[in-house]
Design an enzyme around this catalytic site. Structure first.
Site, mmCIF file in Angstrom:
data_model
loop_
_atom_site.group_PDB
_atom_site.id
_atom_site.type_symbol
_atom_site.label_atom_id
_atom_site.label_comp_id
_atom_site.label_asym_id
_atom_site.label_seq_id
_atom_site.Cartn_x
_atom_site.Cartn_y
_atom_site.Cartn_z
ATOM 1 N N HIS B 179 0.799 -1.227 0.000
ATOM 2 C CA HIS B 179 0.000 0.000 0.000
ATOM 3 C C HIS B 179 0.831 1.276 0.000
ATOM 4 O O HIS B 179 0.776 2.049 -0.921
ATOM 5 C CB HIS B 179 -0.962 -0.012 1.181
ATOM 6 C CG HIS B 179 -1.805 1.222 1.278
ATOM 7 N ND1 HIS B 179 -2.863 1.458 0.436
ATOM 8 C CD2 HIS B 179 -1.742 2.297 2.090
ATOM 9 C CE1 HIS B 179 -3.423 2.618 0.740
ATOM 10 N NE2 HIS B 179 -2.763 3.144 1.747
ATOM 11 N N CYS B 180 1.622 1.499 1.030
ATOM 12 C CA CYS B 180 2.349 2.768 1.118
ATOM 13 C C CYS B 180 3.768 2.536 1.626
ATOM 14 O O CYS B 180 4.030 1.652 2.422
ATOM 15 C CB CYS B 180 1.684 3.725 2.111
ATOM 16 S SG CYS B 180 0.119 4.346 1.577
ATOM 17 N N ILE B 181 4.665 3.367 1.170
ATOM 18 C CA ILE B 181 6.032 3.298 1.684
ATOM 19 C C ILE B 181 6.350 4.633 2.331
ATOM 20 O O ILE B 181 6.185 5.660 1.712
ATOM 21 C CB ILE B 181 7.042 3.088 0.530
ATOM 22 C CG1 ILE B 181 6.617 1.961 -0.375
ATOM 23 C CG2 ILE B 181 8.417 2.858 1.092
ATOM 24 C CD1 ILE B 181 7.394 1.922 -1.669
#
Lengths: 155, 225
Positions: B179-181
């Site tokens: 999803h997100c870094i």
């Protein structure tokens, strides 16, 4: 198992379609779908199997020609060399290159849409068929409207 | 594949009076600037990450750069500004672009299989039967290997290979990795330089071989890629 026959769904009111009839004449429409062909891997390609519902309206050869050209354009769009160059250039110029030079992928998708429009105008509309914009379905399948009475498709 | 959710080229003039897709989009996303920018609802985390990038850089530019400009070389300052702008635009572009969300309702009525419940009484209730029907996965052959494409109940589609349903955005996303870094620490130390360089190298290797980190973790599942 090879998915050789395209699936059919009954015509549904398509609020996202740009192909809204302006003539006021409505003919019963079905949507015929051409699924993706995964035999050569993940690259987006479509099956060239001829849908039997349009037999008599378009020759199998003409249909195959359309799908083969579409597949060639898609393969060209996904060519890693051009995309790599576009991405590197964008990165080096802090993404300002995308303002001047349209990315190769976007240009190829536009070309695909223009190609399908030309096919519609040249051969398919006169037989009551009309390819829909594949971007609407994120290229998961290509579909076309199918006028059941065979009348000319009016866009 | 071409981004369609936030695409501005599919214009509203085609369907007069009807709403644009982003205005009625059922996923958990936020749209700005007339659909040109899309992001998830997790705003605080993004603000923290963004300020973690901007604040130290701003402090550096304010306090150290004038000294460097005069005493070392102006080139150092220009290189820093270039890298800073590149980092900020990359972050904004990644955060605000369409990751490849698949449109919904492409397969609203899939073929289903009724599950036999041996413990159930002779229940002929239609709603009960519906609830006990599960959509069958689709079988396709990729490079000669049979693969089952699962059906997503929320998005009403058969997920193509490499696609996954993101729980945070409530959308099916093509080629999903994760999803997100965002990095938690921005301490400029040798360890961080090494880890950033190592991660860069690792991800360049993944990109060049068309893999995701899912395959590295679950190697046996994705062996045919």
């Amino acid at each position: 198992m090879e998915n050789s026959s395209p699936s059919i769904s009954p015509g549904q009111p398509d609020t996202l379609s740009s192909n809204v009839s302006t003539s006021g004449i409505t003919a019963p429409k079905r949507i015929i779908r051409i699924d993706r062909d995964y035999t050569s891997g993940e690259l987006c390609q479509f099956q060239t199997a001829f849908p039997v519902e349009i037999d008599g309206r378009i020759t199998p050869r003409r249909f195959q020609q359309t799908i083969n050209t579409l597949n060639d354009l898609l393969a060209k769009a996904h060519n890693p060399k051009y995309n790599f160059f576009d991405n590197c250039l964008a990165c080096l110029t802090i993404y300002t290159s995308t303002l001047c030079l349209r990315p190769h992928f976007d240009r190829m998708i536009e070309e695909i849409c223009k190609f399908l429009d030309n096919e519609n105008i040249s051969s398919y509309n006169s037989q009551g068929l009309n390819f829909r914009d594949p971007r609407r379905t994120s290229f998961l399948f290509v579909s076309f409207y199918f006028n059941q009475f065979g009348s000319m498709f009016i866009v | 594949m071409p981004r369609i959710i936030s695409s501005h080229s599919i214009s509203s003039t085609d369907y007069k009076g009807q709403k644009r897709l982003y205005q009625v989009w059922p996923g958990r996303n936020r749209f700005f600037l007339g659909g040109r920018i899309m992001t998830s609802r997790d705003f605080p985390a993004f603000l923290v990450a963004f300020s973690a990038l901007v604040v130290p850089s701003g402090l550096f530019m304010g306090f150290t750069c004038p000294f460097l400009f005069k005493n070392v070389s102006p080139a150092v300052v220009f290189i820093f500004v270039y890298l800073f702008l590149l980092a900020v635009t990359s972050m904004l572009r990644t955060s605000w672009s369409d990751p490849g969300i698949i449109p919904r309702d492409l397969d609203p009525s899939p073929p289903t299989e009724y599950i036999e419940d041996q413990n159930a009484q002779n229940n002929t209730n239609f709603a009960y039967e519906q609830a006990r029907s599960i959509p069958l996965p689709k079988e396709v052959k990729i490079n000669g290997q049979p693969v089952r494409l699962k059906y997503c109940e929320t998005c009403k589609i058969y997920r193509p290979p490499r696609c996954s349903h993101c729980r945070q955005c409530d959308n099916c996303v093509e080629n999903e990795d994760h999803h997100c870094i965002w990095l938690n620490n921005f301490v400029l130390s040798f360890f961080l330089m090494w880890s950033v360089g190592g991660l860069t190298g690792y991800h360049m290797y993944l990109i060049s071989n068309n893999l995701t980190t899912h395959e590295q973790v679950n190697h046996s599942v994705f062996f045919f890629y």
